[in-house]
Design a protein around this motif. Structure first.
Motif, short mmCIF file in Angstrom:
data_model
loop_
_atom_site.label_atom_id
_atom_site.label_comp_id
_atom_site.label_asym_id
_atom_site.label_seq_id
_atom_site.Cartn_x
_atom_site.Cartn_y
_atom_site.Cartn_z
N ARG A 150 11.70 19.84 -58.14
CA ARG A 150 10.89 20.63 -57.21
C ARG A 150 9.66 21.21 -57.91
O ARG A 150 8.56 21.21 -57.36
CB ARG A 150 11.75 21.75 -56.59
CG ARG A 150 11.02 22.56 -55.56
CD ARG A 150 10.80 21.77 -54.27
NE ARG A 150 10.11 22.59 -53.32
CZ ARG A 150 8.90 22.31 -52.81
NH1 ARG A 150 8.30 21.20 -53.14
NH2 ARG A 150 8.34 23.13 -51.97
N LEU A 151 9.86 21.69 -59.14
CA LEU A 151 8.72 22.23 -59.91
C LEU A 151 7.70 21.14 -60.23
O LEU A 151 6.50 21.38 -60.19
CB LEU A 151 9.22 22.89 -61.19
CG LEU A 151 9.92 24.23 -61.01
CD1 LEU A 151 10.54 24.68 -62.33
CD2 LEU A 151 8.97 25.28 -60.47
N ILE A 152 8.18 19.94 -60.54
CA ILE A 152 7.26 18.83 -60.80
C ILE A 152 6.47 18.51 -59.54
O ILE A 152 5.26 18.24 -59.60
CB ILE A 152 8.04 17.61 -61.33
CG1 ILE A 152 8.56 17.90 -62.75
CG2 ILE A 152 7.16 16.35 -61.32
CD1 ILE A 152 9.53 16.88 -63.29
N ASP A 153 7.13 18.56 -58.38
CA ASP A 153 6.43 18.34 -57.11
C ASP A 153 5.38 19.43 -56.87
O ASP A 153 4.27 19.15 -56.44
CB ASP A 153 7.45 18.32 -55.97
CG ASP A 153 6.80 18.02 -54.63
OD1 ASP A 153 6.05 17.03 -54.55
OD2 ASP A 153 7.06 18.77 -53.67
N LEU A 154 5.74 20.68 -57.18
CA LEU A 154 4.79 21.79 -57.03
C LEU A 154 3.61 21.65 -57.99
O LEU A 154 2.48 22.05 -57.67
CB LEU A 154 5.49 23.13 -57.24
CG LEU A 154 6.52 23.53 -56.19
CD1 LEU A 154 7.31 24.73 -56.64
CD2 LEU A 154 5.84 23.77 -54.85
N GLN A 155 3.86 21.05 -59.14
CA GLN A 155 2.76 20.82 -60.09
C GLN A 155 1.79 19.79 -59.53
O GLN A 155 0.58 19.92 -59.70
CB GLN A 155 3.32 20.36 -61.45
CG GLN A 155 2.23 20.16 -62.49
CD GLN A 155 2.78 20.07 -63.89
OE1 GLN A 155 2.86 21.08 -64.57
NE2 GLN A 155 3.15 18.88 -64.31
N ARG A 156 2.32 18.79 -58.85
CA ARG A 156 1.45 17.78 -58.20
C ARG A 156 0.57 18.43 -57.13
O ARG A 156 -0.51 17.94 -56.83
CB ARG A 156 2.29 16.67 -57.58
CG ARG A 156 2.89 15.75 -58.58
CD ARG A 156 3.58 14.56 -57.92
NE ARG A 156 4.43 13.90 -58.87
CZ ARG A 156 5.76 13.88 -58.83
NH1 ARG A 156 6.40 14.44 -57.80
NH2 ARG A 156 6.46 13.29 -59.76
N GLN A 157 1.06 19.53 -56.54
CA GLN A 157 0.31 20.25 -55.52
C GLN A 157 -0.60 21.32 -56.13
O GLN A 157 -1.21 22.11 -55.41
CB GLN A 157 1.28 20.93 -54.55
CG GLN A 157 2.15 19.97 -53.77
CD GLN A 157 3.19 20.70 -52.95
OE1 GLN A 157 2.94 21.79 -52.43
NE2 GLN A 157 4.37 20.12 -52.82
N ASN A 158 -0.67 21.38 -57.45
CA ASN A 158 -1.49 22.33 -58.20
C ASN A 158 -1.11 23.79 -57.94
O ASN A 158 -1.95 24.68 -58.00
CB ASN A 158 -2.98 22.13 -57.91
CG ASN A 158 -3.48 20.81 -58.43
OD1 ASN A 158 -3.12 20.41 -59.53
ND2 ASN A 158 -4.28 20.12 -57.64
N LEU A 159 0.18 24.03 -57.68
CA LEU A 159 0.66 25.39 -57.50
C LEU A 159 1.22 25.97 -58.79
O LEU A 159 1.42 27.18 -58.90
CB LEU A 159 1.73 25.44 -56.40
CG LEU A 159 1.24 25.07 -55.01
CD1 LEU A 159 2.39 25.02 -54.02
CD2 LEU A 159 0.17 26.05 -54.55
#
Length: 164
Positions: A21-30
């Motif tokens: 989930r954190l990796i996904d949030l990183q893709r979203q620049n969050l």
């Protein structure tokens, strides 16, 4: 400056889900993470690291590239590639970037067998969007390098919900 956050979970599947989930949030620049790893305290008492980036593979790939380029100079590109890949893999295996592996192992010995911990080295984040996205997984904050106020806020958010 990066902040270290270590959170324990009841099992490796939950810790891995939060990492993903954190990796996904990183893709979203969050969130911007320098490193993220899951450490499992196996039922047999052994500690297993699940790194997000394998340095051995990266070292082998870059070594093969440089080895083939150098090999071209001496008209032996395949030999150069093989030698470069071996040297790169050896160098990558000895490289430790991000959270120190020994530190992760040491802190994980405090977990009960079967539990796992997520270690995140955060460069920057948008906490009001990141914390709600991961708090549904619960977790117990083991250690952080955050300020006292930020750590208290994180603990309240993570532990207020509890495990799923």
């Amino acid at each position: 400056m990066s902040n270290l956050i270590a959170i324990s979970y009841p099992d490796v599947a939950t810790a891995t889900a939060v990492r993903d989930r954190l990796i996904d949030l990183q893709r979203q620049n969050l969130i911007t993470m320098e490193d993220v790893a899951v450490v499992e305290h196996r039922p047999d008492g052994k500690i297993k690291l699940h790194q997000s980036v394998g340095m051995t593979g990266l070292g082998a790939a870059s070594g093969a590239l440089w080895g083939s380029l150098i090999g071209l100079l001496f008209f032996m590109p395949l030999f150069g590639m093989a030698l470069g890949a071996a040297a790169g893999a050896a160098g990558g295996a000895m490289t430790d970037v991000g959270v120190n592996n020994d530190f992760m192992r040491q802190l994980s010995t405090k977990l009960e067998p079967g539990m796992a911990a997520l270690f995140v080295l955060v460069v920057q984040s948008t906490p009001d969007k990141v914390i709600p996205a991961i708090k549904e997984y619960g977790g117990h904050v083991l250690q952080t390098s955050l300020s006292r106020e930020e750590e208290t806020h994180l603990r309240e958010a993570m532990e207020g919900i509890g495990a799923r």
